[in-house]
Scaffold this active site. Structure first.
Site, PDB file in Angstrom:
ATOM      1  N   HIS A  47      36.773   4.850  27.434  1.00  0.00           N
ATOM      2  CA  HIS A  47      38.063   4.231  27.118  1.00  0.00           C
ATOM      3  C   HIS A  47      38.108   3.736  25.674  1.00  0.00           C
ATOM      4  CE1 HIS A  47      36.001   0.581  28.765  1.00  0.00           C
ATOM      5  NE2 HIS A  47      36.694  -0.042  27.833  1.00  0.00           N
ATOM      6  N   CYS A 133      61.691  10.330  47.113  1.00  0.00           N
ATOM      7  CA  CYS A 133      61.778   9.745  48.452  1.00  0.00           C
ATOM      8  C   CYS A 133      63.032  10.185  49.197  1.00  0.00           C
ATOM      9  CB  CYS A 133      61.752   8.221  48.355  1.00  0.00           C
ATOM     10  SG  CYS A 133      63.173   7.535  47.468  1.00  0.00           S
TER      11      CYS A 133
END
Length: 163
Positions: A47, A133
């Site tokens: 990172h 959805c």
């Protein structure tokens, strides 16, 4: 703007539900890559390497979960760890995408305010359309052309500042 950019994709495990990394024409990195690369104290930390490498960070799409994590300063995956170490002088663009009810929730407004007012991130607002959805409403990620145009604008600003 130059003819090319180098892209690396950092993904969450949950995001892998929506696509196959083999279909991506860039290196795809996951949390597992970070932990596989680090064995002892002198090993590079992915990172931090990615933070140092990148000129810009784009979260596309930014779901409600990652939005909340970033706004609260949590860093429990590769994406949030990069952002926690991010050089604040470099641009971050986020493209929220979530269910309309989640988008309209008070926490979303609070979290977005933190990203824009405190962290100075650029937010490309979602649009209204049929959502994954099955609901129809605001929450779909902005059209790709809108996102690309914002990225180009930020690249031009970076190039002008580095000239």
């Amino acid at each position: 703007m130059g003819d090319s950019v180098e892209v690396k994709v950092v993904t969450t495990d949950a995001a892998l539900h929506f696509y196959d990394p083999k279909d991506v024409l860039a290196e795809v990195l996951t949390d597992q890559h970070e932990w596989n690369a680090w064995k002892k104290m002198s090993d590079p930390v992915m990172h931090i390497q990615l933070r140092n490498w990148a000129d810009m960070f784009i979260i596309c799409p930014l779901d409600a979960n990652t939005l909340a994590k970033v706004a609260q300063g949590l860093c429990d995956n590769l994406i949030t760890c990069i952002l926690r170490a991010w050089d604040e002088r470099r641009p971050v663009i986020v493209c929220p995408a979530m269910n309309t009810n989640m988008w309209n929730h008070k926490f979303t407004a609070i979290h977005l305010s933190t990203l824009t007012d405190v962290l100075n991130y650029r937010v490309i607002l979602p649009i209204s359309k049929l959502l994954a959805c099955g609901d129809l409403g605001v929450g779909a990620m902005a059209e790709y052309r809108t996102i690309v145009d914002e990225i180009k604008e930020q690249v031009e600003l970076l190039n002008a500042n580095n000239a």
